[in-house]
Structures are given as C-alpha cells and as structure tokens.
Design a protein around this motif. Structure first.
Motif, PDB file in Angstrom:
ATOM      1  N   ASN A  52      -3.430   4.418  -0.244  1.00 29.65           N
ATOM      2  CA  ASN A  52      -4.859   4.653  -0.139  1.00 29.65           C
ATOM      3  C   ASN A  52      -5.563   3.311  -0.045  1.00 29.65           C
ATOM      4  N   ASP A  53      -6.366   3.141   0.980  1.00 29.38           N
ATOM      5  CA  ASP A  53      -7.239   1.974   1.066  1.00 29.38           C
ATOM      6  C   ASP A  53      -8.495   2.333   0.277  1.00 29.38           C
ATOM      7  N   GLU A  54      -8.520   1.922  -0.978  1.00 27.46           N
ATOM      8  CA  GLU A  54      -9.574   2.359  -1.899  1.00 27.46           C
ATOM      9  C   GLU A  54     -10.959   1.904  -1.449  1.00 27.46           C
ATOM     10  N   THR A  55     -11.050   0.713  -0.881  1.00 29.96           N
ATOM     11  CA  THR A  55     -12.371   0.186  -0.525  1.00 29.96           C
ATOM     12  C   THR A  55     -12.952   0.873   0.704  1.00 29.96           C
ATOM     13  N   ARG A  56     -12.095   1.436   1.539  1.00 29.82           N
ATOM     14  CA  ARG A  56     -12.573   2.116   2.745  1.00 29.82           C
ATOM     15  C   ARG A  56     -12.415   3.637   2.658  1.00 29.82           C
ATOM     16  N   HIS A  87      -5.070   2.932   9.656  1.00 27.62           N
ATOM     17  CA  HIS A  87      -5.518   4.316   9.419  1.00 27.62           C
ATOM     18  C   HIS A  87      -5.481   5.140  10.694  1.00 27.62           C
ATOM     19  N   ILE A  88      -5.622   4.477  11.844  1.00 25.78           N
ATOM     20  CA  ILE A  88      -5.519   5.192  13.124  1.00 25.78           C
ATOM     21  C   ILE A  88      -4.090   5.708  13.304  1.00 25.78           C
ATOM     22  N   ASP A 123      -6.987  -8.483   7.652  1.00 24.23           N
ATOM     23  CA  ASP A 123      -6.931  -7.761   6.385  1.00 24.23           C
ATOM     24  C   ASP A 123      -5.629  -6.972   6.393  1.00 24.23           C
ATOM     25  N   ASN A 124      -4.680  -7.383   5.553  1.00 24.24           N
ATOM     26  CA  ASN A 124      -3.349  -6.778   5.566  1.00 24.24           C
ATOM     27  C   ASN A 124      -3.349  -5.331   5.089  1.00 24.24           C
ATOM     28  N   HIS A 154     -14.206  -6.555   6.389  1.00 22.02           N
ATOM     29  CA  HIS A 154     -14.069  -5.212   5.829  1.00 22.02           C
ATOM     30  C   HIS A 154     -14.409  -4.153   6.875  1.00 22.02           C
ATOM     31  N   ARG A 155     -15.394  -4.416   7.701  1.00 13.98           N
ATOM     32  CA  ARG A 155     -15.809  -3.438   8.721  1.00 13.98           C
ATOM     33  C   ARG A 155     -14.831  -3.391   9.892  1.00 13.98           C
TER      34      ARG A 155
END
Length: 331
Positions: free
Chosen positions: A239-243, A155-156, A308-309, A60-61
């Motif tokens: 949206n990547d909800e977890t991040r 996200h980058i 992580d896709n 996740h990180r």
C-alpha cells in the motif's frame, strides 16, 4: 505551492505520458534567469535548496522528475552535491544484487553488467525489507546508442494486472514471493546480479555477513565457492499510504526473466511464497504490460533523474558504449 520562476521551468517532451492530468515524468529545465548564471557551478544545488518543499510535492504528484539542461552538473562530484542538497538520508547498499562501484561521496555506478544485457523492470531492492524511498540517476557520459532507463508507474501495473489476472494477484496478496540468489565470493561483472557475498553484505567476515542477513530476515547458506540467499516470503504488493493506492512493489519480472548467470536459473530465482512456481505466460505478459506503459527518455549528458521508489519501477535498455550513468540511493 507554486515554483519560484527564478529557477525552474516545467517543460514537455514527446515521450511523456499523461495520467489524470499529471505528466509522467515531470521535466524541469532552467529558466532564462538561470541560463544567464551557467557559470555558477552550484546553480541547481541552490535551486534545490530553495525549492525543496515544492520539489517534494512535485515528486509526490508525478512519481519522477527529470532535471535537464542544467550545465552546472557535469561531474560525479556535482551530482553528489545535488543529492546532498535534497537532504535525504543515505541508504547503504546492503542486500542488493547489482554490481556497483563507489565513485565519490554518496554516488555509485549504476548496474555495471555488460551493455548488451537488458535489465528488466523492478522497484529498487524490493526483494529485501530495507529498500530506498528515493533514487537518483545522473548521466555523466551520454550513450552512443540506446541505454535508456525506462520508468513506469507502479499503481498502473497493479491495476492492469488485477483487471487481467485477478486470481494471480490474489495469490500474490496471499502468499507473497520468495527470492533465491546464488552468490560467488567476489563480484561477477559479467552478470546483472553478479554482486558477490562480500559486496552484498559489505564485509569479508562470514559471521558478520550472517548477522547482516539475519537483520534482513534473509536465510544465508554457505556453498563451496560462495553462498545462497533466500529472502521471503515477502510481500509482492504494498500500500502506498501517502497516495492511498496499491503498488506492484516487487522484482518478480526482473528475477524471472533476468536473474540468469552461471550460478542462477531465473525460473528458480523467484516463486510464490508457498514455493509454487510462477506461471510463465503471466510473467511474460506482465513484462509486456510494463513495457507498454513505460516511458523511455533518451539520456543527455547532465540529466538528473529523481525517482520515488514507492511509485515507480525502472529498468535499463541495452546500449552501445560509451555510457556512464551514476546513481545514489536514499532512505
């Protein structure tokens, strides 16, 4: 949660990039204690089972984890055991474009297109609504030359594209994308998108193929020697909800620059959701940004790469055979 030092040592490679203090990708190698247990065929499998919560948090990180130096993983069956150890649910490969062959259990070949062909950046199966959340890759046969699987943080790319082309990104938000692909009846191994309609829908029955296309909200039109699939409009940005961040979740550049064979014109393979064509200059500049921000670590035999896709796009560089990379997709 700290790692159990019995199993994993976090290591550094010169290829990694540093984003906000997090190395991309994370690289894990066996500790000295594990080195002494090389005879145990299940050492990485045991380590995964023991450290699953920590590995999930690390993924996740960092977005991706490369497991390197675990000699206990040398065959497709060993790799399948590692995938099973993570406990993720398997995702059937329905609607994907790449020609693949099942090897053992949940393990398939990676894209089997010819070695001189580059496979551009994409999120796996971003062109259909049922996409994997996790991808595993395994190097069974180390490439003679080239053949890396470059990866890049989604996200980058979203941030850089929004900064440089805000109007274009606004159109993507508003209209999404339509993907169009012309399929033969059987697989075409000479094409990076050569999966025929029978393999795409995992059936030889046209009625069942139509039902499975409908489940994906995909239009399916029969042609004289195959079929045409039309997917969309479908979002290009998620949206990547977890991040808590937006991601460049699409196969736009891959389709526009790489979906080419005797049936398909890449310029027609993807459009805005309203049917308008995508701007050529922005497509190729986006490709450059993807390449500039990517990390390409040369494969070594036994490497296992977990992606992580929802966080990472991947691609493939051309190579000199031999090379055998296996894959597994998870919900």
């Amino acid at each position: 949660m700290p790692a159990n030092p019995i199993f994993f040592a976090e290591t550094k490679l010169p290829h990694q990039k540093n984003y906000g203090g997090a190395l991309f990708p994370a690289v894990l190698s066996p500790t000295a204690a594990v080195e002494h247990s090389r005879n145990r065929p299940s050492v990485l499998t045991a380590a995964v089972k023991d450290q699953k919560p920590w590995l999930d948090s690390l993924l996740h990180r960092h977005g991706a984890i490369l497991f390197r130096g675990f000699d206990s993983v040398s065959t497709a069956s060993d790799f399948n055991d590692v995938v099973e150890a993570f406990g993720y649910e398997e995702l059937p490969y329905v609607g994907g474009a790449a020609p693949r062959t099942n090897v053992v259990g949940r393990v398939f070949t990676a894209n089997e297109s010819p070695p001189d062909q580059k496979i551009p950046f994409h999120h796996e199966m971003a062109q259909v609504p049922n996409y994997p959340s996790k991808l595993f890759f395994f190097c069974e046969v180390e490439p003679a030359n080239g053949g890396e699987t470059p990866i890049v943080l989604s996200h980058i790319i979203y941030d850089k594209m929004t900064e440089k082309y805000p109007d274009f990104v606004d159109k993507l938000h508003k209209h999404g994308l339509i993907y169009t692909r012309v399929l033969g009846e059987e697989d075409d191994p000479s094409s990076p998108i050569g999966r025929g309609w029978k393999s795409t829908f995992l059936t030889k029955d046209k009625t069942l193929a139509e039902e499975r296309a409908a489940e994906l909200n995909m239009k399916l039109e029969w042609t004289e020697d195959g079929a045409k699939t039309i997917m969309g409009p479908i979002p290009a940005i998620k949206n990547d909800e977890t991040r808590k961040r937006k991601i460049w979740f699409n196969s736009m550049v891959a389709a526009y620059t790489g979906w080419e064979d005797k049936r398909n014109d890449p310029k027609k393979a993807v459009t805005f959701g309203d049917g308008n064509v995508l701007p050529d200059n922005i497509m190729y500049d986006c490709l450059k940004i993807l390449e500039d921000e990517s990390v390409a670590i040369p494969w070594r035999k036994g490497d296992v790469l977990l992606i992580d896709n929802l966080a990472v796009l991947h691609s493939r560089k051309p190579f000199t055979p031999p090379r055998r990379i296996l894959a597994s997709l998870c919900k």
